[in-house]
Design a protein around this motif. Structure first.
Motif, PDB file in Angstrom:
ATOM      1  N   CYS A   1     -19.189  -9.494  -0.563  1.00  0.00           N
ATOM      2  CA  CYS A   1     -17.675  -9.170  -0.397  1.00  0.00           C
ATOM      3  C   CYS A   1     -16.890  -9.418  -1.435  1.00  0.00           C
ATOM      4  O   CYS A   1     -15.876  -8.816  -1.878  1.00  0.00           O
ATOM      5  N   TYR A   2     -17.189 -10.749  -1.950  1.00  0.00           N
ATOM      6  CA  TYR A   2     -16.504 -11.240  -2.991  1.00  0.00           C
ATOM      7  C   TYR A   2     -16.647 -10.192  -4.406  1.00  0.00           C
ATOM      8  O   TYR A   2     -16.029  -9.991  -5.459  1.00  0.00           O
ATOM      9  N   ALA A   3     -18.101  -9.901  -4.454  1.00  0.00           N
ATOM     10  CA  ALA A   3     -18.298  -9.182  -5.726  1.00  0.00           C
ATOM     11  C   ALA A   3     -17.819  -7.789  -5.683  1.00  0.00           C
ATOM     12  O   ALA A   3     -17.734  -7.341  -6.738  1.00  0.00           O
ATOM     13  N   ALA A   4     -17.441  -7.290  -4.266  1.00  0.00           N
ATOM     14  CA  ALA A   4     -16.950  -5.946  -4.380  1.00  0.00           C
ATOM     15  C   ALA A   4     -15.519  -6.011  -4.636  1.00  0.00           C
ATOM     16  O   ALA A   4     -14.811  -4.860  -4.844  1.00  0.00           O
ATOM     17  N   ALA A   5     -14.956  -7.252  -4.736  1.00  0.00           N
ATOM     18  CA  ALA A   5     -13.409  -7.245  -4.628  1.00  0.00           C
ATOM     19  C   ALA A   5     -13.005  -7.383  -6.146  1.00  0.00           C
ATOM     20  O   ALA A   5     -13.796  -7.898  -7.193  1.00  0.00           O
ATOM     21  N   ASP A   6     -11.576  -7.169  -6.279  1.00  0.00           N
ATOM     22  CA  ASP A   6     -10.732  -7.576  -7.638  1.00  0.00           C
ATOM     23  C   ASP A   6      -9.870  -8.583  -7.448  1.00  0.00           C
ATOM     24  O   ASP A   6      -9.801  -9.146  -8.576  1.00  0.00           O
ATOM     25  N   VAL A   7      -9.605  -9.008  -6.316  1.00  0.00           N
ATOM     26  CA  VAL A   7      -8.793 -10.243  -6.059  1.00  0.00           C
ATOM     27  C   VAL A   7      -8.857 -10.748  -4.716  1.00  0.00           C
ATOM     28  O   VAL A   7      -9.267  -9.899  -3.687  1.00  0.00           O
TER      29      VAL A   7
ATOM     30  N   LEU B   1      -7.831  -8.430 -15.365  1.00  0.00           N
ATOM     31  CA  LEU B   1      -8.322  -9.277 -14.235  1.00  0.00           C
ATOM     32  C   LEU B   1      -9.766  -9.963 -14.594  1.00  0.00           C
ATOM     33  O   LEU B   1      -9.931 -11.107 -13.961  1.00  0.00           O
ATOM     34  N   THR B   2     -10.676  -9.394 -15.456  1.00  0.00           N
ATOM     35  CA  THR B   2     -11.767  -9.864 -15.748  1.00  0.00           C
ATOM     36  C   THR B   2     -11.898 -11.265 -16.554  1.00  0.00           C
ATOM     37  O   THR B   2     -12.600 -12.098 -16.036  1.00  0.00           O
ATOM     38  N   LEU B   3     -10.708 -11.448 -17.366  1.00  0.00           N
ATOM     39  CA  LEU B   3     -10.484 -12.666 -17.895  1.00  0.00           C
ATOM     40  C   LEU B   3     -10.177 -13.619 -16.794  1.00  0.00           C
ATOM     41  O   LEU B   3     -10.738 -14.595 -16.982  1.00  0.00           O
ATOM     42  N   ARG B   4      -9.086 -13.421 -16.051  1.00  0.00           N
ATOM     43  CA  ARG B   4      -8.694 -14.255 -14.984  1.00  0.00           C
ATOM     44  C   ARG B   4      -9.980 -14.739 -14.072  1.00  0.00           C
ATOM     45  O   ARG B   4     -10.197 -16.012 -13.849  1.00  0.00           O
ATOM     46  N   GLY B   5     -10.800 -13.871 -13.763  1.00  0.00           N
ATOM     47  CA  GLY B   5     -12.070 -14.092 -12.970  1.00  0.00           C
ATOM     48  C   GLY B   5     -12.854 -15.175 -13.815  1.00  0.00           C
ATOM     49  O   GLY B   5     -13.439 -16.078 -13.166  1.00  0.00           O
TER      50      GLY B   5
ATOM     51  N   ALA C   1       2.965 -10.858  -5.996  1.00  0.00           N
ATOM     52  CA  ALA C   1       1.784 -11.233  -6.661  1.00  0.00           C
ATOM     53  C   ALA C   1       0.715 -10.162  -6.512  1.00  0.00           C
ATOM     54  O   ALA C   1      -0.033 -10.093  -7.445  1.00  0.00           O
ATOM     55  N   LEU C   2       0.743  -9.557  -5.444  1.00  0.00           N
ATOM     56  CA  LEU C   2      -0.547  -8.332  -5.461  1.00  0.00           C
ATOM     57  C   LEU C   2       0.027  -7.271  -6.722  1.00  0.00           C
ATOM     58  O   LEU C   2      -0.955  -6.692  -7.095  1.00  0.00           O
ATOM     59  N   GLU C   3       1.311  -7.315  -6.766  1.00  0.00           N
ATOM     60  CA  GLU C   3       1.648  -6.148  -7.788  1.00  0.00           C
ATOM     61  C   GLU C   3       1.166  -6.607  -9.158  1.00  0.00           C
ATOM     62  O   GLU C   3       0.523  -5.893 -10.100  1.00  0.00           O
ATOM     63  N   ALA C   4       1.491  -7.860  -9.544  1.00  0.00           N
ATOM     64  CA  ALA C   4       0.967  -8.605 -10.752  1.00  0.00           C
ATOM     65  C   ALA C   4      -0.739  -8.527 -10.759  1.00  0.00           C
ATOM     66  O   ALA C   4      -1.105  -7.969 -12.032  1.00  0.00           O
ATOM     67  N   ALA C   5      -1.333  -8.610  -9.758  1.00  0.00           N
ATOM     68  CA  ALA C   5      -2.912  -8.274  -9.784  1.00  0.00           C
ATOM     69  C   ALA C   5      -3.147  -7.136 -10.136  1.00  0.00           C
ATOM     70  O   ALA C   5      -4.034  -6.703 -10.725  1.00  0.00           O
ATOM     71  N   TYR C   6      -2.556  -6.031  -9.322  1.00  0.00           N
ATOM     72  CA  TYR C   6      -2.698  -4.772  -9.537  1.00  0.00           C
ATOM     73  C   TYR C   6      -2.228  -4.260 -11.063  1.00  0.00           C
ATOM     74  O   TYR C   6      -3.295  -3.425 -11.624  1.00  0.00           O
ATOM     75  N   LYS C   7      -1.327  -4.695 -11.550  1.00  0.00           N
ATOM     76  CA  LYS C   7      -1.002  -4.387 -13.026  1.00  0.00           C
ATOM     77  C   LYS C   7      -2.075  -4.962 -13.864  1.00  0.00           C
ATOM     78  O   LYS C   7      -2.494  -4.350 -14.759  1.00  0.00           O
ATOM     79  N   GLY C   8      -2.733  -6.291 -13.705  1.00  0.00           N
ATOM     80  CA  GLY C   8      -3.787  -6.596 -14.253  1.00  0.00           C
ATOM     81  C   GLY C   8      -5.045  -5.704 -14.129  1.00  0.00           C
ATOM     82  O   GLY C   8      -5.797  -5.735 -14.983  1.00  0.00           O
TER      83      GLY C   8
ATOM     84  N   ARG D   1       0.835  -1.311   0.000  1.00  0.00           N
ATOM     85  CA  ARG D   1       0.131   0.001  -0.093  1.00  0.00           C
ATOM     86  C   ARG D   1       0.782   1.238  -0.102  1.00  0.00           C
ATOM     87  O   ARG D   1       0.414   2.294  -0.518  1.00  0.00           O
ATOM     88  N   ARG D   2       2.002   1.123   0.672  1.00  0.00           N
ATOM     89  CA  ARG D   2       3.012   2.405   0.394  1.00  0.00           C
ATOM     90  C   ARG D   2       3.256   2.885  -1.124  1.00  0.00           C
ATOM     91  O   ARG D   2       3.249   3.709  -1.328  1.00  0.00           O
ATOM     92  N   ARG D   3       3.275   1.904  -1.750  1.00  0.00           N
ATOM     93  CA  ARG D   3       3.427   1.793  -3.235  1.00  0.00           C
ATOM     94  C   ARG D   3       2.236   2.107  -4.079  1.00  0.00           C
ATOM     95  O   ARG D   3       2.142   2.881  -5.005  1.00  0.00           O
ATOM     96  N   HIS D   4       0.840   1.935  -3.434  1.00  0.00           N
ATOM     97  CA  HIS D   4      -0.378   2.109  -4.262  1.00  0.00           C
ATOM     98  C   HIS D   4      -1.273   2.382  -3.187  1.00  0.00           C
ATOM     99  O   HIS D   4      -1.943   1.740  -2.528  1.00  0.00           O
ATOM    100  N   PRO D   5      -1.335   3.836  -2.943  1.00  0.00           N
ATOM    101  CA  PRO D   5      -2.238   4.348  -2.182  1.00  0.00           C
ATOM    102  C   PRO D   5      -3.899   4.221  -2.574  1.00  0.00           C
ATOM    103  O   PRO D   5      -4.694   4.395  -1.755  1.00  0.00           O
ATOM    104  N   ASP D   6      -4.090   3.855  -3.772  1.00  0.00           N
ATOM    105  CA  ASP D   6      -5.367   3.621  -4.256  1.00  0.00           C
ATOM    106  C   ASP D   6      -5.784   2.278  -3.870  1.00  0.00           C
ATOM    107  O   ASP D   6      -6.780   1.917  -4.508  1.00  0.00           O
ATOM    108  N   ALA D   7      -5.140   1.454  -3.289  1.00  0.00           N
ATOM    109  CA  ALA D   7      -5.364  -0.037  -2.941  1.00  0.00           C
ATOM    110  C   ALA D   7      -6.111   0.036  -1.445  1.00  0.00           C
ATOM    111  O   ALA D   7      -5.855   0.772  -0.651  1.00  0.00           O
ATOM    112  N   HIS D   8      -7.088  -1.062  -1.610  1.00  0.00           N
ATOM    113  CA  HIS D   8      -7.691  -1.167  -0.138  1.00  0.00           C
ATOM    114  C   HIS D   8      -7.733  -2.795   0.273  1.00  0.00           C
ATOM    115  O   HIS D   8      -7.996  -3.506  -0.573  1.00  0.00           O
ATOM    116  N   LEU D   9      -7.492  -3.231   1.625  1.00  0.00           N
ATOM    117  CA  LEU D   9      -7.641  -4.563   2.033  1.00  0.00           C
ATOM    118  C   LEU D   9      -9.145  -4.632   2.802  1.00  0.00           C
ATOM    119  O   LEU D   9      -9.009  -4.032   3.790  1.00  0.00           O
TER     120      LEU D   9
END
Length: 400
Positions: free
Chosen positions: A291-297, A364-368, A351-358, A241-249
């Motif tokens: 909660c899953y529906a709201a998530a990206d990964v 990410l939609t295709l992966r889903g 892995a989070l970086e790879a998901a964020y990049k996707g 999150r220090r690298r990506h302030p627009d991320a949320h857990l």
């Protein structure tokens, strides 16, 4: 016992099946299995710890007979007496097959049925206990009291193979997920925005979710660390999150037992969760699907586990990051998710970086979609329940 339903098409005689589990709160994953057994015309009784619980209530609502266990599956001075009482109960029920889930239930049934003319079916819900050297040394002998060990993942089957169990006595049959209920189609189009708004999560944020109870550290496995890997994720999230302030857990799940809740509070204080605007921890929700529906990964960083939450996420069309531990890697493919070393915050950050990049690239939609295809092919609960019922019937009709 529950009444007979439709006779099995292959003509297997009606069986008396007793299902025994050490919990009446969790364990909802056994519902498709007992429903399938009843549908095939078998009589099913479920023995659970005394008292109210979600599993007890749901079984009663569906018309299954539920009997309070005379043994609470804990060690203590009264354990031998309680085992004798459990033996008397099982002798009274006169089952053809006793099916048991969770290792404490397995030890209780094995000992309580010694010498009784009953088939024993042990189903392995989670393989974490096999990480203990002490438990493995005991299981090297105790599995021989089971007619069959149904393994909920290939990892568990391999571990029993290391203990000398032959392949025909350790088949794999997953617990599965209700792929109709856990489907992207079951959540309204505005569900993602609604959940985020209710939880105070920015609509444009990259959202990672972890759905899991918090279990306290155990002495026998991964001493000093919670088996679900919350501390691994929280450590990784600090860096990410220090690298990506627009991320949320989003963490979903309170402590399992008072000790688990105490450990959850310790983690919250240690990682400053309360004061972190980029982390939301919800102790419980009536339905995890939104909660899953709201998530990206989805993230499952367990130190050892069954496929579990990654299967739920995949069924909802959400890709997962899982640790290379237990049966978790079986829940994803190279194209539907990521596998990282267990207990490794650095690998989890990658892995989070790879998901964020996707997420940024819109892939990410295709992966889903691929995640859901994998779950439909390998983890549908009705197909899995039929496989379990086939094994139970096969065991019951074998010659001694």
């Amino acid at each position: 016992m529950s009444g007979p339903g439709v006779a099995h098409p292959l003509g297997v005689r009606p069986l008396r099946v007793v299902v025994l589990v050490k919990t009446n709160a969790g364990g909802l994953w056994l519902l498709p299995q007992v429903e399938e057994l009843r549908h095939r015309g078998h009589e099913v009784t479920v023995v659970l710890p005394a008292g109210n619980g979600q599993l007890t209530d749901e079984l009663a609502r569906r018309g299954f007979e539920v009997i309070a266990s005379p043994y609470d599956f804990t060690l203590g001075p009264y354990a031998p007496v309680c085992l004798v009482r459990l033996r008397r109960l099982l002798r009274r029920l006169r089952p053809d097959v006793v099916q048991y889930h969770l290792i404490a239930s397995a030890y209780a049934v094995r000992l309580a049925t010694l010498g009784l003319p009953v088939r024993r079916v042990h189903m392995v819900a989670g393989p974490a206990y096999l990480e203990s050297r002490l438990v493995r040394s005991v299981e090297r002998f105790m599995w021989r009291l089971d007619d069959v060990v149904i393994c909920g993942c290939r990892y568990a089957s391999a571990r029993y193979g290391e203990l000398g169990c032959p392949p025909q006595r350790r088949p794999v049959a997953v617990y599965g997920v209700d792929t109709d209920a856990f489907s992207p189609d079951t959540t309204r189009g505005d569900q993602r925005a609604k959940v985020r708004a209710e939880l105070g999560i920015d609509q444009g944020a990259f959202l990672a979710v972890m759905v899991s109870y918090v279990y306290p550290p155990k002495r026998l496995v991964h001493s000093g660390r919670g088996v679900k890997g919350h501390e691994v994720l929280l450590a990784a999230w600090r860096t990410f999150r220090r690298r990506h302030p627009d991320a949320h857990l989003l963490l979903v799940g309170g402590g399992w037992t008072a000790a688990g809740e105490s450990y959850r509070r310790q983690l919250g204080e240690r990682f400053g969760v309360t004061d972190d605007p980029g982390t939301t921890w919800v102790e419980s929700v009536p339905d995890v699907r939104p909660c899953y529906a709201a998530a990206d990964v989805s993230v499952s960083p367990s130190l050892c586990d069954s496929p579990g939450a990654a299967v739920e996420a995949g069924s909802m069309g959400v890709p997962s990051i899982v640790s290379a531990a237990g049966g978790l890697p079986e829940a994803v493919t190279d194209r539907s998710g990521w596998v990282v070393p267990p207990g490794d915050p650095t690998g989890l950050v990658d892995a989070l970086e790879a998901a964020y990049k996707g997420w940024r690239a819109g892939t990410l939609t295709l992966r889903g979609r691929l995640a859901r295809q994998h779950v439909l092919a390998s983890f549908d609960d009705l197909r899995a329940a039929a496989e379990v019922a086939d094994i139970v019937e096969d065991v019951a009709t074998r010659r001694r």
